[in-house]
Design a protein around this motif. Structure first.
Motif, PDB file in Angstrom:
ATOM      1  N   UNK A   1       0.819  -1.196   0.000  1.00 26.91           N
ATOM      2  CA  UNK A   1       0.000   0.000   0.000  1.00 26.91           C
ATOM      3  C   UNK A   1       0.857   1.251   0.000  1.00 26.91           C
ATOM      4  N   UNK A   2       0.230   2.357   0.355  1.00 25.83           N
ATOM      5  CA  UNK A   2       0.958   3.631   0.416  1.00 25.83           C
ATOM      6  C   UNK A   2       1.634   3.770   1.774  1.00 25.83           C
ATOM      7  N   UNK A   3       0.838   4.084   2.807  1.00 26.72           N
ATOM      8  CA  UNK A   3       1.401   4.271   4.145  1.00 26.72           C
ATOM      9  C   UNK A   3       1.363   3.001   4.984  1.00 26.72           C
TER      10      UNK A   3
ATOM     11  N   UNK B   1       1.589  -6.998   5.101  1.00 25.02           N
ATOM     12  CA  UNK B   1       1.486  -5.774   4.319  1.00 25.02           C
ATOM     13  C   UNK B   1       2.690  -4.881   4.570  1.00 25.02           C
ATOM     14  N   UNK B   2       2.924  -3.968   3.641  1.00 23.86           N
ATOM     15  CA  UNK B   2       4.002  -2.987   3.743  1.00 23.86           C
ATOM     16  C   UNK B   2       3.609  -1.787   2.894  1.00 23.86           C
ATOM     17  N   UNK B   3       4.303  -0.675   3.115  1.00 21.89           N
ATOM     18  CA  UNK B   3       3.983   0.548   2.382  1.00 21.89           C
ATOM     19  C   UNK B   3       5.187   1.126   1.680  1.00 21.89           C
TER      20      UNK B   3
ATOM     21  N   UNK C   1      -5.793   0.881   3.790  1.00 21.34           N
ATOM     22  CA  UNK C   1      -6.272  -0.153   2.873  1.00 21.34           C
ATOM     23  C   UNK C   1      -5.411  -1.416   2.887  1.00 21.34           C
ATOM     24  N   UNK C   2      -4.084  -1.257   2.947  1.00 24.28           N
ATOM     25  CA  UNK C   2      -3.198  -2.421   2.858  1.00 24.28           C
ATOM     26  C   UNK C   2      -3.390  -3.393   4.020  1.00 24.28           C
TER      27      UNK C   2
END
Length: 292
Positions: free
Chosen positions: A10-12, A39-41, A16-17
Motif C-alpha cells: 500500500x501507500x502508508x 502488508x508494507x507501504x 487499505x493495505x
C-alpha cells in the motif's frame, strides 16, 4: 512448515493495505490454504498503527488490526514474497521502479481481479466510504483468488532460491538425449505451471474458486502460450485451438475428471508441443463430454 508470503503493498500501510491483508488472510484460512499474508507501504510510515478509521472498519468486518504496525517495503520482504499485491496502480508503479528485479511478481489487485479499478484511498473521509471501499476490496480479493492461488508453490515442492523465478533468457537450449531442445519462454512456462497448480487445488478442494474465474485464468494461460512459440517446430497454435475446444466442452460445474484432464493438458504448455501431443489431445476430445 514452510508458508509462502503474499505481501500486500500500500501507500502508508495504515489503511487499505492492512485491511486487505486481514481480509485475504481470512479467505485463505477459510479454505485451509497455508500462506502468510502481510502488508508494507512505499511511503515510510514505519511503526505507525492502523488509522482510527481502519480500526473501526476492521471491527465492523470482524477483523482485528489492533496489533498492526506499518513498515516500509524492503529488499528482504521483496525477496521473500512470492507475490506482491499492490492495493492500487500507484503503489505498484513505485514498487516496480524501486525493485525492477521483482516486476514479474508485482501485480495490482485490480489486475488480478480482472477489473480496471483502483480502490480510492479514503483517508480523511467519513466512515461510510471506508466501509464501502473495504467491502469492495473484499469482493475484489474474492474475484482475484484464483490468480492469487496460482502463485502459491506446489505443496511438496521445495521453495525456489530467491531471485531465480525470472531468469532469462526467454529462449535457450539444452542437451536432451543427445539433441538440442528449445525451451519455452519463462512467462509461458510459469503461467502454465500456476494454472496447473490452480486446477490441482480445485480438484483437492472443491468449491475453492468459481469455475468462471478459473476459466478466465486458463484462457489467459492459453493465449500467453500461443503468443510465445518455442521455435518453428512448436505446434502450439494447433494445440491451443484444441485446448479452447476442450474448454468449450467442459461443463459449467466441472468435476474432478474434467479438472484433471485440463490440468494434464495445460502442463504440456511448459514445453514445446510436438505432433504427437496434438494427436493425443485431439483423440481425448472425442470422449471429453463423457468424463465423470
Amino acid at each position: 512448515m514452510y508458508e509462502p508470503l503474499i505481501l500486500i503493498v500500500g501507500a502508508a500501510d495504515t489503511g487499505r493495505a492492512p485491511l486487505a491483508a486481514a481480509l485475504l488472510r481470512r479467505h485463505l484460512m477459510n479454505h485451509s490454504i497455508p500462506a502468510r499474508v502481510e502488508s508494507a507501504g512505499v511511503l515510510g510510515h514505519d511503526d505507525d498503527p492502523a488509522s482510527p478509521d481502519a480500526l473501526t472498519v476492521a471491527e465492523h468486518m470482524a477483523l482485528d488490526l489492533s496489533a498492526h504496525r506499518a513498515r516500509s517495503l524492503s529488499d528482504h520482504l521483496v525477496e521473500e514474497a512470492i507475490l506482491l499485491l499492490a492495493i492500487d496502480s500507484g503503489a505498484a508503479r513505485v514498487a516496480r521502479l524501486r525493485f525492477p528485479q521483482a516486476a514479474a511478481r508485482i501485480h495490482t489487485l485490480g489486475e488480478l481481479a480482472g477489473r480496471n479499478r483502483d480502490i480510492p484511498d479514503p483517508f480523511k473521509m467519513q466512515i461510510g466510504p471506508w466501509l464501502v471501499y473495504a467491502r469492495e476490496i473484499d469482493q475484489m480479493l474474492q474475484q482475484a483468488l484464483p490468480r492469487i492461488l496460482a502463485f502459491l508453490p506446489e505443496p511438496s515442492a521445495p521453495s525456489a532460491e530467491p531471485g531465480t523465478e525470472n531468469r532469462e533468457p526467454t529462449r535457450v537450449t539444452t542437451l536432451l538425449s543427445g539433441r538440442s531442445t528449445p525451451l519455452v519462454a519463462e512467462e509461458r512456462r510459469a503461467a502454465a505451471e500456476r494454472t496447473a497448480h490452480l486446477l490441482d487445488l480445485m480438484t483437492r478442494i472443491p468449491g475453492i474458486v468459481a469455475w468462471n474465474a478459473a476459466r478466465e485464468q486458463i484462457e489467459a494461460a492459453i493465449a500467453l502460450a500461443q503468443a510465445h512459440p518455442a521455435d518453428a517446430t512448436d505446434q502450439i497454435t494447433a494445440y491451443c485451438a484444441l485446448l479452447r475446444a476442450a474448454l468449450t466442452l467442459t461443463p459449467s460445474d466441472p468435476g474432478a475428471a474434467h479438472l484433471a484432464a485440463l490440468r494434464d493438458a495445460i502442463v504440456r504448455l511448459e514445453q514445446p508441443v510436438g505432433t504427437n501431443d496434438v494427436s493425443d489431445l485431439s483423440a481425448r476430445l472425442g470422449g471429453w463430454t463423457s468424463l465423470n
